[in-house]
Enzyme design. Structure first.
Site, PDB file in Angstrom:
ATOM      1  N   GLU A 296       0.821  -1.213   0.000  1.00 51.46           N
ATOM      2  CA  GLU A 296       0.000   0.000   0.000  1.00 51.46           C
ATOM      3  C   GLU A 296       0.855   1.264   0.000  1.00 51.46           C
ATOM      4  O   GLU A 296       0.628   2.194   0.769  1.00 51.46           O
ATOM      5  CB  GLU A 296      -0.953  -0.011   1.199  1.00 51.46           C
ATOM      6  N   ASP A 374      -8.878  -8.496   3.931  1.00 54.98           N
ATOM      7  CA  ASP A 374      -8.640  -7.392   4.866  1.00 54.98           C
ATOM      8  C   ASP A 374      -9.779  -7.272   5.873  1.00 54.98           C
ATOM      9  O   ASP A 374     -10.628  -6.403   5.722  1.00 54.98           O
ATOM     10  CB  ASP A 374      -8.518  -6.080   4.053  1.00 54.98           C
ATOM     11  N   GLU A 402     -12.871  -1.617  11.927  1.00 53.32           N
ATOM     12  CA  GLU A 402     -12.696  -0.827  10.702  1.00 53.32           C
ATOM     13  C   GLU A 402     -13.805  -1.046   9.654  1.00 53.32           C
ATOM     14  O   GLU A 402     -14.429  -0.085   9.206  1.00 53.32           O
ATOM     15  CB  GLU A 402     -11.342  -1.143  10.079  1.00 53.32           C
TER      16      GLU A 402
HETATM   17  C1  GCU Z   1      -6.255  -1.719   5.786  1.00 51.50           C
HETATM   18  C2  GCU Z   1      -6.525  -0.384   6.383  1.00 51.50           C
HETATM   19  C3  GCU Z   1      -5.339   0.518   6.325  1.00 51.50           C
HETATM   20  C4  GCU Z   1      -4.139  -0.190   6.926  1.00 51.50           C
HETATM   21  C5  GCU Z   1      -3.928  -1.523   6.264  1.00 51.50           C
HETATM   22  C6  GCU Z   1      -2.888  -2.367   6.927  1.00 51.50           C
HETATM   23  O1  GCU Z   1      -6.119  -1.621   4.409  1.00 51.50           O
HETATM   24  O2  GCU Z   1      -7.601   0.205   5.713  1.00 51.50           O
HETATM   25  O3  GCU Z   1      -5.651   1.681   7.031  1.00 51.50           O
HETATM   26  O4  GCU Z   1      -3.011   0.583   6.792  1.00 51.50           O
HETATM   27  O5  GCU Z   1      -5.110  -2.279   6.329  1.00 51.50           O
HETATM   28  O6  GCU Z   1      -3.276  -3.301   7.625  1.00 51.50           O
HETATM   29  O7  GCU Z   1      -1.702  -2.134   6.787  1.00 51.50           O
END
Ligand code: GCU
Length: 834
Positions: A296, A374, A402
């Protein structure tokens, strides 16, 4: 056998802001503990104030005083058979000579005996002694005076929590206020909440906190901040809680000024070793590092064509001599192209990590989310647990909700977690239950365990909701012993948090146990994932957001069919990542359980489930059933009025009221979306048919104008109204053509972030009710600045008497950017929810 004393209700409990969590040490009802024998003293076998054994003595004293009203003196030496003795087994041997009948304890384990004259609480180490003291106090607080003598050990050495706190004090996916650790780029001065947090965690056997976000800021590692982290570690230490740190992989370059962050470069290696040395100089018991790399947008070893194992081992070597460990996250995936039928984000973890099995140093633990995507409302067990036979693993859970209602919906998570923990992956055709894989037992690994993203904040409720604390409590209890029954854990928590009234215990138990099935029913069923807005707040409904983007949380829904084909024969091949028996089960549509059908198979909407229903009819029915169950939470809670202190009662009432309305928003949004997509009507003729509603856009408007809501399904008939300007009041009027009678009047409106509009509703000249758009202050979820599924809210005025032909008028006064939006009203006869 445990015997619960006969306990009577205490009547009104004192106001409680939640800060003490389950450690309230509330007094037992008088007369209920007459046959308990008062100990002569508390003997805490360590007099150093920062030691967990010393703290255990203090906790016991406070427990006796508050729970039983006994003032008992603490001593630190001498052996007294009638005392409550707390210390390590070794300390006890020193003071009292031999110890009989105590089996060998594992690290952090303890022995608890209430048999005989005194009480023995003996830990394998200091921390174990403290755990034992908390367990004994929990018995006292629950009125449990059974004679017990047992040894207990944790399921695994790693029992951590992760906080996603940023250095500026915000918390990623946090719903309980600002950080208790950080503000303005540095560590806060007042660490009293950090100490209280450590106390809560120790009481449930958790032993480390990674304090900063996995999306880490390199500045966490400046010398000034390392000193601040040291102060946090100092307040954690008396509770046996260690501090861990998330790292930003590019730090040698961004913070250290090196030209590279290549994990195999010698200057990079030296840089990390220096920082690590500096940290351990200040925090000799630092637990270790947590690393999110190449995920990410976070930097990682891929930049230099190095492997994830190269990255993990770089840190593992740096902390090894200090006894530290590296939690290396398996949450690594790339953006994908949906037009490729075989592309599948769920496959990523095994693709990245499978080939690296056996290549990680012995002090690395790969931290794996429970499912391959997730934290969805239902996912199959991550197949990575069955692909790392020579690597330490831990499971990552999310206590912060979340994708699961963000603490504004009640959701007791352990039944969901259990679907994964108790899953038998059948590696090599042998029993391979996930809880035995992460404990290290199944593959004979030295390390392993648990991590949960918790994200408490400065709110006195910690998580943003009193009821959500059952999840944190249960997390600790399960990490200690995952075979514990999730309902009895819950009931321990209820007794400790709300007392002994049977209607309170039964009511909260029922609501909590029904909460995950209900949420799954109205948010996303048959394994389609939580149909929330994945591109924005992750809170309300927006099923279209799942597809047509690179994130890979696809549903592949169109007018004919739905679901991800993850078979080997015709799909992405994901099912082939499981061991043979499990792969065969998921490969075959007939042996795939209905609740994961759309995870594994792409089917027509008219496909018949094992239950006999079609997929589309199951969607419709489940969404109605789930929303109906959510109404019962509110009713149950209201039946407890007077049995719970007002502060917590009202706080929870606000959230459950919201949830009861928002579950209807979810129900209608998802049903309308798929009805619109498929054109297949609901057999029961509920979807799109709301005889008790009057749409705001069909009322006579003055100072209001119509507004096309996006996504369309977030408004009844896709249209709402907003005031014509942001400064002038609007009115919407309609003549009610319903038979005269008593109704509940529901008004659906939108509560946006950035304004606090006012609304008033009249019948003729009679003011029926008024309200303010202040969700952002009283709820815990990420707010929205749009009219959408996140901001859609319902308020209900009960028992309104209506005469046929009455004029209903709503007056909306905008505020800030919030134009007093309205969607519809519903005039509901008794028993109708719509
Ligand atoms: C999810 C979440 C993010 C977080 C990511 C992770 O995608 O929305 O905010 O950073 O998980 O677990 O690294």
């Amino acid at each position: 056998m445990r015997s619960l004393l006969l306990l009577v209700s205490l009547g009104f409990a004192a106001a409680d802001n939640g800060l003490a969590g389950w450690l309230r040490y509330a007094p037992l009802p008088s007369g209920s503990h007459s046959h308990y024998t008062r100990p002569s003293s508390i003997l805490a076998l360590n007099s150093t104030t920062s030691s967990p054994v010393y703290v255990a003595g203090q906790e016991l004293q406070s427990g006796f005083k508050n729970i039983l009203g006994d003032n008992i003196e603490i001593q630190h030496g001498g052996c007294q058979p009638s005392a409550v003795v707390v210390g390590t087994v070794a300390q006890y041997k020193d003071v009292c000579g031999g110890v009989e009948g105590i089996p060998e304890l594992a690290e952090d384990g303890f022995w608890l005996s209430t048999k005989g004259k005194g009480v023995q609480i003996l830990g394998q180490n200091d921390r174990g002694a403290l755990y034992g003291a908390f367990e004994y106090i929990s018995m006292l607080a629950q009125g449990n005076s059974s004679q017990v003598a047992y040894a207990t050990n944790p399921s695994a050495p790693v029992r951590w929590v992760n906080q996603w706190d940023n250095m500026d004090g915000s918390i990623e996916r946090g719903y309980g206020g600002a950080s208790i650790f950080f503000a303005n780029g540095t560590i806060v001065k007042d660490l009293s909440r950090a100490a209280q947090y450590a106390r809560l965690l120790a009481s449930i056997g958790l032993n480390a906190v990674v304090v900063n976000n996995v999306n880490a800021n390199a500045t966490t590692l400046t010398s000034e901040n390392i000193e601040g982290l040291g102060k946090i570690a100092d307040v954690f230490r008396p509770y046996g809680v260690q501090l861990g740190i998330s790292l930003n992989f590019a730090s040698p370059q961004t913070l250290g000024g090196l030209p590279t962050f290549d994990p195999l470069n010698s200057s990079v290696i030296a840089w990390w070793q220096n920082v690590t040395d500096e940290i351990y100089q200040r925090i000799p018991d630092m637990a270790g590092y947590l690393v999110k790399a190449d995920s990410e947008g976070e930097p990682g070893p891929a930049t230099y064509n190095r492997t994830l194992a190269d990255a993990a081992n770089l840190f593992a070597k740096a902390v090894k001599n200090y006894g530290g460990i590296v939690m290396f996250r398996a949450f690594v995936y790339n953006q994908l192209d949906e037009s490729d039928w075989k592309a599948d984000r769920a496959k990523a973890a095994v693709q990245f990590f499978g080939p690296l099995d056996g290549k990680f140093d012995s002090n690395v633990v790969v931290q794996i989310k429970y499912g391959p995507i997730d934290f969805q409302v239902r996912e199959p067990t991550s197949p990575l647990f069955a692909n790392l036979l020579n690597t330490n693993t831990a499971m990552e859970l999310e206590v912060t909700q979340e994708y699961l209602g963000q603490q504004s919906h009640l959701l007791y998570l352990p039944p969901l977690w259990k679907t994964v923990l108790d899953f038998d992956l059948r590696v090599d055709g042998k029993q391979s239950i996930v809880r035995d894989i992460i404990s290290g037992k199944r593959f004979d690994r030295p390390l392993g365990g648990w991590a949960a993203v918790v994200n408490v904040g400065t709110n006195t409720t910690w998580l943003g909701s009193h009821l959500a604390m059952s999840n944190l409590y249960a997390y600790g209890r399960l990490a200690w012993n995952p075979t514990n029954n999730v309902e009895s854990i819950l009931q321990d928590w209820i007794r400790l948090t709300f007392g002994f009234d049977l209607s309170v215990i039964n009511g909260i138990t029922k609501m909590s146990m029904d909460s995950w099935p209900a949420y799954e029913s109205y948010s996303g069923n048959l394994g389609i994932q939580t149909l929330t807005d994945i591109l924005y707040t992750h809170f309300g409904p927006n099923p279209a957001s799942q597809d047509n983007n690179g994130w890979g949380q696809w549903t592949r829904a169109d007018h004919l069919s739905v679901g991800m084909d993850r078979t080997v024969s015709n799909g992405t091949g994901y099912s082939g990542q499981y061991p043979a028996e499990i792969a065969a089960m998921y490969e075959n549509i007939d042996t795939t359980p209905d609740n994961l059908l759309l995870w594994f198979h792409h089917v027509n909407w008219t496909h018949h489930l094992h239950s006999g229903k079609t997929v589309i009819q199951h969607f419709y029915d489940a969404h109605y059933a789930g929303a109906e169950t959510a109404q019962t939470f509110l009713q149950t809670w209201e039946s407890l009025k007077g049995k719970i202190d007002e502060e917590r009662y009202n706080d929870v009432l606000t959230k459950l009221t919201f949830q009861s309305g928002h579950s209807i928003v979810w129900r209608d949004a998802i049903n309308d979306f798929y009805w619109n997509m498929t054109g297949i009507p609901d057999d029961a003729n509920r979807v799109g048919n709301h005889p008790w509603r009057v749409e705001a856009e069909s009322m006579t408007l003055n100072g209001y104008k119509t507004y096309n809501v996006s996504p369309f399904e977030a408004a009844s008939k896709s249209v709402a109204i907003v005031t014509s300007s942001n400064s002038t009041t609007g009115t919407a009027t309609t003549k009610l053509e319903y038979p005269s009678g008593t109704y509940d009047l529901a008004v659906n409106y939108y509560d946006l972030y950035g304004g606090k509009s006012h609304w008033k509703v009249y019948l003729g000249d009679r003011l029926i009710g008024k309200w303010v758009g202040n969700n952002e202050d009283v709820l815990s979820h990420t707010p929205s600045i749009y009219l959408d599924g996140h901001s859609a809210t319902r308020i209900t005025f009960r028992g309104v008497s209506v005469n046929k032909g009455d004029t209903l008028k709503i007056v909306g006064t905008p505020d800030g950017v919030e134009p007093a939006p309205l969607d519809y009203i519903s005039l509901l006869p008794p028993g109708i929810v719509d």
